[in-house]
Write an enzyme that holds these catalytic residues in place. Structure first.
Site, PDB file in Angstrom:
ATOM      1  N   HIS A 109       7.487   0.155   3.406  1.00 48.98           N
ATOM      2  CA  HIS A 109       7.001  -1.128   3.907  1.00 48.98           C
ATOM      3  C   HIS A 109       7.932  -1.531   5.055  1.00 48.98           C
ATOM      4  O   HIS A 109       9.141  -1.265   4.992  1.00 48.98           O
ATOM      5  CB  HIS A 109       7.126  -2.263   2.892  1.00 48.98           C
ATOM      6  CG  HIS A 109       6.384  -2.083   1.610  1.00 48.98           C
ATOM      7  ND1 HIS A 109       6.880  -1.359   0.558  1.00 48.98           N
ATOM      8  CD2 HIS A 109       5.194  -2.571   1.195  1.00 48.98           C
ATOM      9  CE1 HIS A 109       6.031  -1.409  -0.453  1.00 48.98           C
ATOM     10  NE2 HIS A 109       4.988  -2.134  -0.090  1.00 48.98           N
ATOM     11  N   ASP A 112      11.133  -2.966   3.873  1.00 42.17           N
ATOM     12  CA  ASP A 112      12.083  -2.065   3.191  1.00 42.17           C
ATOM     13  C   ASP A 112      13.052  -1.500   4.212  1.00 42.17           C
ATOM     14  O   ASP A 112      14.213  -1.268   3.932  1.00 42.17           O
ATOM     15  CB  ASP A 112      11.403  -0.825   2.588  1.00 42.17           C
ATOM     16  CG  ASP A 112      10.238  -1.132   1.695  1.00 42.17           C
ATOM     17  OD1 ASP A 112      10.235  -2.218   1.112  1.00 42.17           O
ATOM     18  OD2 ASP A 112       9.342  -0.264   1.578  1.00 42.17           O
ATOM     19  N   GLU A 240      -5.400   0.385  -1.516  1.00 40.97           N
ATOM     20  CA  GLU A 240      -4.850   0.748  -2.825  1.00 40.97           C
ATOM     21  C   GLU A 240      -5.326  -0.253  -3.865  1.00 40.97           C
ATOM     22  O   GLU A 240      -4.886  -1.404  -3.880  1.00 40.97           O
ATOM     23  CB  GLU A 240      -3.322   0.756  -2.745  1.00 40.97           C
ATOM     24  CG  GLU A 240      -2.691   1.151  -4.067  1.00 40.97           C
ATOM     25  CD  GLU A 240      -1.175   1.161  -3.987  1.00 40.97           C
ATOM     26  OE1 GLU A 240      -0.622   1.535  -2.930  1.00 40.97           O
ATOM     27  OE2 GLU A 240      -0.549   0.788  -4.990  1.00 40.97           O
ATOM     28  N   GLU A 276      -3.347   4.616  -7.492  1.00 40.47           N
ATOM     29  CA  GLU A 276      -2.101   4.606  -8.272  1.00 40.47           C
ATOM     30  C   GLU A 276      -2.430   4.706  -9.760  1.00 40.47           C
ATOM     31  O   GLU A 276      -3.261   3.955 -10.281  1.00 40.47           O
ATOM     32  CB  GLU A 276      -1.303   3.330  -7.983  1.00 40.47           C
ATOM     33  CG  GLU A 276      -0.019   3.331  -8.791  1.00 40.47           C
ATOM     34  CD  GLU A 276       0.875   2.132  -8.601  1.00 40.47           C
ATOM     35  OE1 GLU A 276       1.121   1.731  -7.448  1.00 40.47           O
ATOM     36  OE2 GLU A 276       1.339   1.616  -9.634  1.00 40.47           O
ATOM     37  N   HIS A 279      -1.967   1.482 -11.778  1.00 38.94           N
ATOM     38  CA  HIS A 279      -3.005   0.482 -11.498  1.00 38.94           C
ATOM     39  C   HIS A 279      -4.318   0.845 -12.183  1.00 38.94           C
ATOM     40  O   HIS A 279      -5.060  -0.036 -12.617  1.00 38.94           O
ATOM     41  CB  HIS A 279      -3.222   0.356  -9.987  1.00 38.94           C
ATOM     42  CG  HIS A 279      -2.009  -0.119  -9.242  1.00 38.94           C
ATOM     43  ND1 HIS A 279      -1.996  -0.269  -7.875  1.00 38.94           N
ATOM     44  CD2 HIS A 279      -0.781  -0.496  -9.680  1.00 38.94           C
ATOM     45  CE1 HIS A 279      -0.792  -0.705  -7.497  1.00 38.94           C
ATOM     46  NE2 HIS A 279      -0.043  -0.835  -8.576  1.00 38.94           N
ATOM     47  N   ASP A 304      -0.579   7.313  -5.467  1.00 33.68           N
ATOM     48  CA  ASP A 304       0.721   6.775  -5.846  1.00 33.68           C
ATOM     49  C   ASP A 304       0.990   7.279  -7.251  1.00 33.68           C
ATOM     50  O   ASP A 304       0.366   6.841  -8.229  1.00 33.68           O
ATOM     51  CB  ASP A 304       0.739   5.245  -5.780  1.00 33.68           C
ATOM     52  CG  ASP A 304       1.171   4.755  -4.399  1.00 33.68           C
ATOM     53  OD1 ASP A 304       1.259   5.594  -3.462  1.00 33.68           O
ATOM     54  OD2 ASP A 304       1.431   3.548  -4.248  1.00 33.68           O
ATOM     55  N   ASP A 315       2.880  -3.673 -14.706  1.00 37.47           N
ATOM     56  CA  ASP A 315       3.046  -2.545 -13.790  1.00 37.47           C
ATOM     57  C   ASP A 315       4.469  -1.993 -13.903  1.00 37.47           C
ATOM     58  O   ASP A 315       5.333  -2.346 -13.116  1.00 37.47           O
ATOM     59  CB  ASP A 315       2.791  -3.132 -12.390  1.00 37.47           C
ATOM     60  CG  ASP A 315       2.466  -2.092 -11.365  1.00 37.47           C
ATOM     61  OD1 ASP A 315       2.077  -0.982 -11.736  1.00 37.47           O
ATOM     62  OD2 ASP A 315       2.605  -2.411 -10.167  1.00 37.47           O
ATOM     63  N   ASP A 317       5.594   1.026 -13.442  1.00 35.93           N
ATOM     64  CA  ASP A 317       5.958   1.995 -12.386  1.00 35.93           C
ATOM     65  C   ASP A 317       6.987   3.016 -12.844  1.00 35.93           C
ATOM     66  O   ASP A 317       8.026   3.209 -12.190  1.00 35.93           O
ATOM     67  CB  ASP A 317       6.483   1.253 -11.147  1.00 35.93           C
ATOM     68  CG  ASP A 317       5.366   0.577 -10.354  1.00 35.93           C
ATOM     69  OD1 ASP A 317       4.187   0.887 -10.586  1.00 35.93           O
ATOM     70  OD2 ASP A 317       5.693  -0.257  -9.482  1.00 35.93           O
ATOM     71  N   ASP A 347       5.502   6.231  -6.344  1.00 33.06           N
ATOM     72  CA  ASP A 347       5.665   4.776  -6.394  1.00 33.06           C
ATOM     73  C   ASP A 347       6.182   4.462  -7.796  1.00 33.06           C
ATOM     74  O   ASP A 347       5.456   3.932  -8.649  1.00 33.06           O
ATOM     75  CB  ASP A 347       4.331   4.076  -6.103  1.00 33.06           C
ATOM     76  CG  ASP A 347       4.536   2.589  -5.874  1.00 33.06           C
ATOM     77  OD1 ASP A 347       5.681   2.133  -6.016  1.00 33.06           O
ATOM     78  OD2 ASP A 347       3.560   1.895  -5.552  1.00 33.06           O
TER      79      ASP A 347
HETATM   80  C1  XLS Z   1       2.437  -2.667  -6.039  1.00 34.33           C
HETATM   81  C2  XLS Z   1       1.958  -1.624  -5.156  1.00 34.33           C
HETATM   82  C3  XLS Z   1       2.723  -1.462  -3.845  1.00 34.33           C
HETATM   83  C4  XLS Z   1       1.947  -0.624  -2.866  1.00 34.33           C
HETATM   84  C5  XLS Z   1       2.456  -0.701  -1.470  1.00 34.33           C
HETATM   85  O1  XLS Z   1       2.020  -2.791  -7.190  1.00 34.33           O
HETATM   86  O2  XLS Z   1       1.936  -0.430  -5.880  1.00 34.33           O
HETATM   87  O3  XLS Z   1       3.986  -0.931  -4.069  1.00 34.33           O
HETATM   88  O4  XLS Z   1       1.906   0.717  -3.253  1.00 34.33           O
HETATM   89  O5  XLS Z   1       2.477  -1.988  -0.992  1.00 34.33           O
HETATM   90 CA    CA Z   2       1.454   1.632  -5.265  1.00 33.97          CA
HETATM   91 CA    CA Z   3       2.497  -0.184  -9.259  1.00 34.54          CA
END
Ligand code: XLS
Ligand code: CA
Ligand code: CA
Length: 447
Positions: A109, A112, A240, A276, A279, A304, A315, A317, A347
């Site tokens: 991003h 980042d 996404e 993702e 998600h 992702d 989430d 991750d 991700d």
């Molecule tokens: C958040 C998202 C984010 C996207 C990019 O839940 O996964 O990280 O992948 O903005």
């Molecule tokens: Ca993501």
């Molecule tokens: Ca996520």
């Protein structure tokens, strides 16, 4: 890729280039299954999998959660005199890490990579300065940009939405930020540009004009696409999907919803899905389901790669580690023709109490190994043909005769009804689900 340290400081000392040592190795800092140069189904593993490291989780996230302080002491931030110096040190750490790991790509991003300035102009300058530095490091290491994106969710100005904000002034600021992020992505030869709309949804319908917000989102995406194409961007745009969090409802709820949205607004020529795993789970779907749905629409783009914790509904991750999941994912991806501009972007973040520098390596190694196993299993399933052939045979009655006429659209309801009147007893053929599940398990064990 050369072993390469850009800065004067090595941020992961004592860790060298991660190599492949095979399944019998007990070295935690070695690949057991991911052998980058190994050919699977006529293509190298690295070209099938196209791994990317996520800048935000790996080099920005500090382990803080809603109840506790940061636990990951990032030396690249603490040893810097100002935010711009910290950003450059972070970039040194990032390129050192990605190069040692042997991933070919990264994703970021805007925020980042470069700190937000006091004005939009200053933010853009910061990003341009860091983009120039990233370009040098890409050149020196051979690491490439999978996709860029803009952070349209952290700053308080996005609390009511970004491109769907009820205040036009916010939308214009979003345009200013997205334009700069697109410029940076183009400058870094990014293969894609992602839109994740964390604030593009609502917390309450009582204060929301849903139709206007969705129209605004589409208009904004059209403007962004037109700008990027006019600047010569040839890559893919990704949406996404995520159903919720931080909003109660996100407009890009899941793959099917996004496909409908893209087609309704005529965006399906330029936009693809970035799916993702976590998600998918939050939307109540399997990762496999989301991938198959995108592929069926011809809109599969990128992934992702992560996993959620099915027993808590947010989430998390985490790094992917289920061979079963990765085998099904790679089965969908290979049948969709594999990645073109896309790849497997981790991700994913290490846990709050994973505080050793080596933990970030071990997390990625595990994820890469899991996808290598999945790739090999998926390739075996496809080569043996047992499962795909079964599916093909299951629909054989549509391959010829009246079935084929129906698929072409040549039969009216009256035609069909007449044929139906002549047929006898049908519809009791076994779906063989248990057999197929057993075959999948056999292939997972390499048989
Ligand atoms: C958040 C998202 C984010 C996207 C990019 O839940 O996964 O990280 O992948 O903005
Ligand atoms: Ca993501
Ligand atoms: Ca996520």
């Amino acid at each position: 890729m050369a072993d390469y340290f850009v800065g004067s400081k090595e941020y992961f000392p004592g860790i060298g280039k991660i190599g492949y040592e095979g399944p019998k190795s007990d070295n935690p800092l070695a690949f057991k299954y991911y052998d980058a140069e190994k050919t699977v189904g006529g293509k190298k593993m690295k070209d099938h999998l196209r791994f990317a490291v996520a800048y935000w989780h790996s080099f920005c996230a500090d382990g803080a959660d809603p109840f506790g302080a940061a636990t990951h002491p990032h030396p690249w931030i603490s040893d810097a005199k100002c935010p711009m110096e910290a950003a450059e040190h972070k970039m040194d750490a990032a390129f050192e890490f990605i190069t040692k790991l042997g991933a070919e790509f990264y994703a970021f991003h805007d925020r980042d990579m470069a700190p937000e300035g006091a004005t939009p102009g200053e933010s853009e300058k910061n990003l341009q300065a860091l983009t120039a530095k990233a370009k040098e490091r890409q050149k020196a290491t051979g690491v490439k940009l999978l996709w860029g994106t803009a952070n349209l969710f952290t700053h308080p100005r996005f609390m009511n939405g970004a491109a769907t904000n009820p205040e036009f002034a916010v939308l214009a600021l979003v345009a200013n930020q997205v334009k700069a992020a697109i410029d940076a992505t183009i400058e870094l030869d990014g293969q894609g540009y992602t839109f994740w709309g964390g604030r593009e949804g609502y917390m309450s319908l009582l204060n929301t004009d849903l139709k206007r917000e969705k129209d605004h989102l589409a208009k904004f995406l059209i403007a962004a696409r037109d700008y990027a194409r006019a600047q010569g961007f040839k890559g893919a745009f990704y949406i996404e999907p995520k159903p919720m969090e931080p909003t109660k409802h996100q407009y890009d709820y899941d793959t099917e919803t996004v496909i409908g949205f893209l087609r309704y607004y005529g965006l399906d020529k330029d936009f693809r899905l970035n799916i993702e795993a976590n998600h998918a789970e939050l939307a109540g779907h399997d990762f496999f389901h989301e991938l198959e749905t995108a592929a069926a629409a011809g809109l599969f783009g990128s992934v992702d790669a992560n996993r959620g914790e099915p027993r808590n509904g947010w989430d998390t991750d985490q790094f992917p580690n289920s061979y079963y999941e990765t085998a099904l994912a790679m089965y969908a991806i290979l049948r969709a023709g594999g990645f073109t501009t896309g790849g497997l972007n981790f991700d994913a973040k290490i846990r709050r109490n994973s505080v050793d520098p080596a933990d970030l390596f071990e997390a990625h190694i595990g994820g890469m190994d899991a996808f290598a196993v999945g790739l090999e299993a998926a390739s075996r399933i496809i080569t043996s043909g047992k499962i795909p052939d079964f599916v093909k045979d299951r629909y054989a009655s549509f391959d010829t005769g009246d079935g084929a006429k129906f698929e072409k659209g040549d039969l009216t309801l009256e035609d069909l009804a007449k044929l139906g009147g002549d047929y006898g007893a049908f519809g009791v053929t076994s779906g063989k689900q248990e057999r197929l599940e057993n075959i999948l398990n056999q292939y997972l064990l390499g048989l």
